[in-house]
Design a protein around this motif. Sequence first.
Motif, PDB file in Angstrom:
ATOM      1  N   GLY A  44       0.816  -1.207   0.000  1.00 49.32           N
ATOM      2  CA  GLY A  44       0.000   0.000   0.000  1.00 49.32           C
ATOM      3  C   GLY A  44       0.847   1.252   0.000  1.00 49.32           C
ATOM      4  O   GLY A  44       0.561   2.220  -0.721  1.00 49.32           O
ATOM      5  N   ALA A  45       1.912   1.261   0.801  1.00 48.38           N
ATOM      6  CA  ALA A  45       2.807   2.417   0.841  1.00 48.38           C
ATOM      7  C   ALA A  45       3.471   2.644  -0.512  1.00 48.38           C
ATOM      8  O   ALA A  45       3.618   3.788  -0.963  1.00 48.38           O
ATOM      9  N   LEU A  46       3.870   1.558  -1.171  1.00 48.03           N
ATOM     10  CA  LEU A  46       4.490   1.679  -2.487  1.00 48.03           C
ATOM     11  C   LEU A  46       3.523   2.319  -3.478  1.00 48.03           C
ATOM     12  O   LEU A  46       3.890   3.248  -4.211  1.00 48.03           O
ATOM     13  N   VAL A  47       2.295   1.845  -3.503  1.00 50.22           N
ATOM     14  CA  VAL A  47       1.300   2.381  -4.435  1.00 50.22           C
ATOM     15  C   VAL A  47       1.030   3.853  -4.137  1.00 50.22           C
ATOM     16  O   VAL A  47       0.984   4.690  -5.055  1.00 50.22           O
ATOM     17  N   LEU A  48       0.871   4.209  -2.870  1.00 50.88           N
ATOM     18  CA  LEU A  48       0.570   5.594  -2.505  1.00 50.88           C
ATOM     19  C   LEU A  48       1.734   6.522  -2.847  1.00 50.88           C
ATOM     20  O   LEU A  48       1.523   7.643  -3.320  1.00 50.88           O
ATOM     21  N   ALA A  49       2.963   6.055  -2.612  1.00 51.06           N
ATOM     22  CA  ALA A  49       4.117   6.884  -2.952  1.00 51.06           C
ATOM     23  C   ALA A  49       4.234   7.084  -4.459  1.00 51.06           C
ATOM     24  O   ALA A  49       4.545   8.181  -4.932  1.00 51.06           O
ATOM     25  N   GLN A  50       3.975   6.032  -5.220  1.00 49.73           N
ATOM     26  CA  GLN A  50       4.014   6.164  -6.679  1.00 49.73           C
ATOM     27  C   GLN A  50       2.944   7.134  -7.166  1.00 49.73           C
ATOM     28  O   GLN A  50       3.185   7.968  -8.049  1.00 49.73           O
ATOM     29  N   ARG A  51       1.763   7.040  -6.585  1.00 46.71           N
ATOM     30  CA  ARG A  51       0.693   7.969  -6.976  1.00 46.71           C
ATOM     31  C   ARG A  51       1.047   9.394  -6.580  1.00 46.71           C
ATOM     32  O   ARG A  51       0.703  10.355  -7.295  1.00 46.71           O
ATOM     33  N   GLY A  52       1.732   9.543  -5.445  1.00 45.91           N
ATOM     34  CA  GLY A  52       2.142  10.886  -5.031  1.00 45.91           C
ATOM     35  C   GLY A  52       3.109  11.521  -6.010  1.00 45.91           C
ATOM     36  O   GLY A  52       3.014  12.708  -6.316  1.00 45.91           O
ATOM     37  N   ARG A  53       4.044  10.718  -6.530  1.00 46.43           N
ATOM     38  CA  ARG A  53       4.985  11.244  -7.518  1.00 46.43           C
ATOM     39  C   ARG A  53       4.254  11.619  -8.811  1.00 46.43           C
ATOM     40  O   ARG A  53       4.596  12.610  -9.457  1.00 46.43           O
ATOM     41  N   GLU A  54       3.252  10.814  -9.175  1.00 47.97           N
ATOM     42  CA  GLU A  54       2.454  11.158 -10.354  1.00 47.97           C
ATOM     43  C   GLU A  54       1.664  12.429 -10.119  1.00 47.97           C
ATOM     44  O   GLU A  54       1.538  13.276 -11.017  1.00 47.97           O
ATOM     45  N   ALA A  55       1.115  12.585  -8.907  1.00 48.86           N
ATOM     46  CA  ALA A  55       0.326  13.780  -8.593  1.00 48.86           C
ATOM     47  C   ALA A  55       1.180  15.041  -8.678  1.00 48.86           C
ATOM     48  O   ALA A  55       0.695  16.105  -9.088  1.00 48.86           O
ATOM     49  N   LEU A  56       2.449  14.945  -8.290  1.00 47.67           N
ATOM     50  CA  LEU A  56       3.337  16.107  -8.398  1.00 47.67           C
ATOM     51  C   LEU A  56       3.479  16.567  -9.846  1.00 47.67           C
ATOM     52  O   LEU A  56       3.660  17.754 -10.114  1.00 47.67           O
ATOM     53  N   LYS A  57       3.391  15.607 -10.772  1.00 45.86           N
ATOM     54  CA  LYS A  57       3.525  15.924 -12.192  1.00 45.86           C
ATOM     55  C   LYS A  57       2.174  16.192 -12.848  1.00 45.86           C
ATOM     56  O   LYS A  57       2.102  16.422 -14.053  1.00 45.86           O
ATOM     57  N   GLY A  58       1.096  16.114 -12.057  1.00 41.39           N
ATOM     58  CA  GLY A  58      -0.234  16.312 -12.615  1.00 41.39           C
ATOM     59  C   GLY A  58      -0.673  15.183 -13.507  1.00 41.39           C
ATOM     60  O   GLY A  58      -1.477  15.397 -14.426  1.00 41.39           O
ATOM     61  N   ALA A  59      -0.175  13.968 -13.235  1.00 46.07           N
ATOM     62  CA  ALA A  59      -0.478  12.835 -14.116  1.00 46.07           C
ATOM     63  C   ALA A  59      -0.810  11.584 -13.313  1.00 46.07           C
ATOM     64  O   ALA A  59      -0.396  10.483 -13.674  1.00 46.07           O
ATOM     65  N   GLU A  60      -1.543  11.740 -12.219  1.00 46.84           N
ATOM     66  CA  GLU A  60      -1.904  10.579 -11.411  1.00 46.84           C
ATOM     67  C   GLU A  60      -2.874   9.695 -12.192  1.00 46.84           C
ATOM     68  O   GLU A  60      -3.878  10.170 -12.714  1.00 46.84           O
ATOM     69  N   ARG A  61      -2.586   8.409 -12.246  1.00 50.28           N
ATOM     70  CA  ARG A  61      -3.435   7.498 -13.009  1.00 50.28           C
ATOM     71  C   ARG A  61      -4.204   6.565 -12.080  1.00 50.28           C
ATOM     72  O   ARG A  61      -3.764   6.269 -10.973  1.00 50.28           O
ATOM     73  N   GLN A  62      -5.344   6.113 -12.552  1.00 51.48           N
ATOM     74  CA  GLN A  62      -6.153   5.171 -11.798  1.00 51.48           C
ATOM     75  C   GLN A  62      -5.512   3.797 -11.837  1.00 51.48           C
ATOM     76  O   GLN A  62      -4.974   3.385 -12.865  1.00 51.48           O
ATOM     77  N   ARG A  63      -5.546   3.083 -10.712  1.00 54.91           N
ATOM     78  CA  ARG A  63      -4.984   1.742 -10.633  1.00 54.91           C
ATOM     79  C   ARG A  63      -6.073   0.681 -10.708  1.00 54.91           C
ATOM     80  O   ARG A  63      -7.232   0.933 -10.373  1.00 54.91           O
ATOM     81  N   CYS A  64      -5.650  -0.508 -11.121  1.00 60.62           N
ATOM     82  CA  CYS A  64      -6.553  -1.647 -11.155  1.00 60.62           C
ATOM     83  C   CYS A  64      -6.897  -2.069  -9.734  1.00 60.62           C
ATOM     84  O   CYS A  64      -6.003  -2.209  -8.891  1.00 60.62           O
ATOM     85  N   PHE A  65      -8.163  -2.274  -9.459  1.00 60.80           N
ATOM     86  CA  PHE A  65      -8.615  -2.674  -8.142  1.00 60.80           C
ATOM     87  C   PHE A  65      -8.007  -4.015  -7.725  1.00 60.80           C
ATOM     88  O   PHE A  65      -7.661  -4.216  -6.558  1.00 60.80           O
ATOM     89  N   PHE A  66      -7.875  -4.929  -8.636  1.00 64.83           N
ATOM     90  CA  PHE A  66      -7.448  -6.285  -8.304  1.00 64.83           C
ATOM     91  C   PHE A  66      -5.958  -6.370  -7.986  1.00 64.83           C
ATOM     92  O   PHE A  66      -5.545  -7.115  -7.110  1.00 64.83           O
TER      93      PHE A  66
END
Length: 375
Positions: A277-299
């Motif tokens: 979970g921490a890995l996914v959230l950190a990756q999304r945070g880096r994407e958010a900094l670039k304005g390019a956060e993407r949706q992840r697969c639920f599964f």
Amino acid sequence: MPRRLAVPAIALALALFGGGTARAQDRTDVFAASLKQSPVFVSDSVTRRVSDADRAALLREVERMPFPTYVVVAPYLSESLTGSEQLALLRDQLGEDGLYVYSDDRGNTLELAAFGVQLPISDHDITMAAYWDHDRDDPALEKLRYALALARGEPRMPKSQRARISPSEGGPMPTFGEAEEEDEEDSSLALPALGVFLLGGALSVTGLERLRRRRKQRPGLRANAHPEINTRERALNQHARLAREIARRRDPSERALELEAAASMALDRRSPIDDLGALVLAQRGREALKGAERQRCFFDPRHKGRATPTRWQSSRATIDVPACSRCAADIAKGEVPESVWDGERPYWKRDTVWARTGFGALREDMRRALAEDRS
């Protein structure tokens, strides 16, 4: 030879994250005024982890320094300045050359800047050595004392006593499975060649006693979902990188700050599913900094490709979840998609914060979700 000032050495530690909205000028005025009275400043708000005894130990370390070095351990300074800019501003207000070092109360945010003095190695190399050689959960005092010792020219701890070995020194590179794209920037986390470090000897504050305290290994996620062996290592790397990228931004987005805080909370929970979970959230945070956060697969949030809303009937309910093309195709065929496993069952079958939120796929405010979770 470096010019040595008459003032005592001082070690500065400033945290970039943890709250507070005072203007940078106001905060550095306070710190500069305090440092004129004492070479080490520890904020009252962090005494739970950095005690009066820790402060006294830092003062003793400061007295051993061959050049001025300045200490503050305090919460968030400014949203508008990078770490190096904050240190430069503090140096200007204090009016003294020397070594400036900052850290939060955990020692996870640690940066040095030298003004008018010569270090035996670069301040960046000292920062990265403290990052690689110490475990995330080691006390802030150990990391600060280690950084100061390196700045004095003392040897780096032997490889056998380090928490991790950087890839540039023969350590393993992060492992990426087929279900995940490699972050092309991860290689910058590796230390540059540190030939200037001596490998013999260790600081007394570390050694076997620190190794005995290191947390034990725990069983990982289900291997047939995705190899987990490096998940925590990668989560720590991604979170550290996100923190540094936020620190360099003059105006980081609120979304990135929220995700950084959530990733930190997940790392503190210290289980394999929390590490993912921490890995996914950190990756999304880096994407958010670039304005390019993407949706992840639920599964499985590590699945490639764009995730689209898909109607799925589980054993509990029928809901719309974001699914990658492969998982959506499985659902269309009436099959259960391949999922992350938590122990001996798919993660979404457990009563955890990750099952309720889908690693953020079903809920955006993960910081609050983690704060509310009691599991």
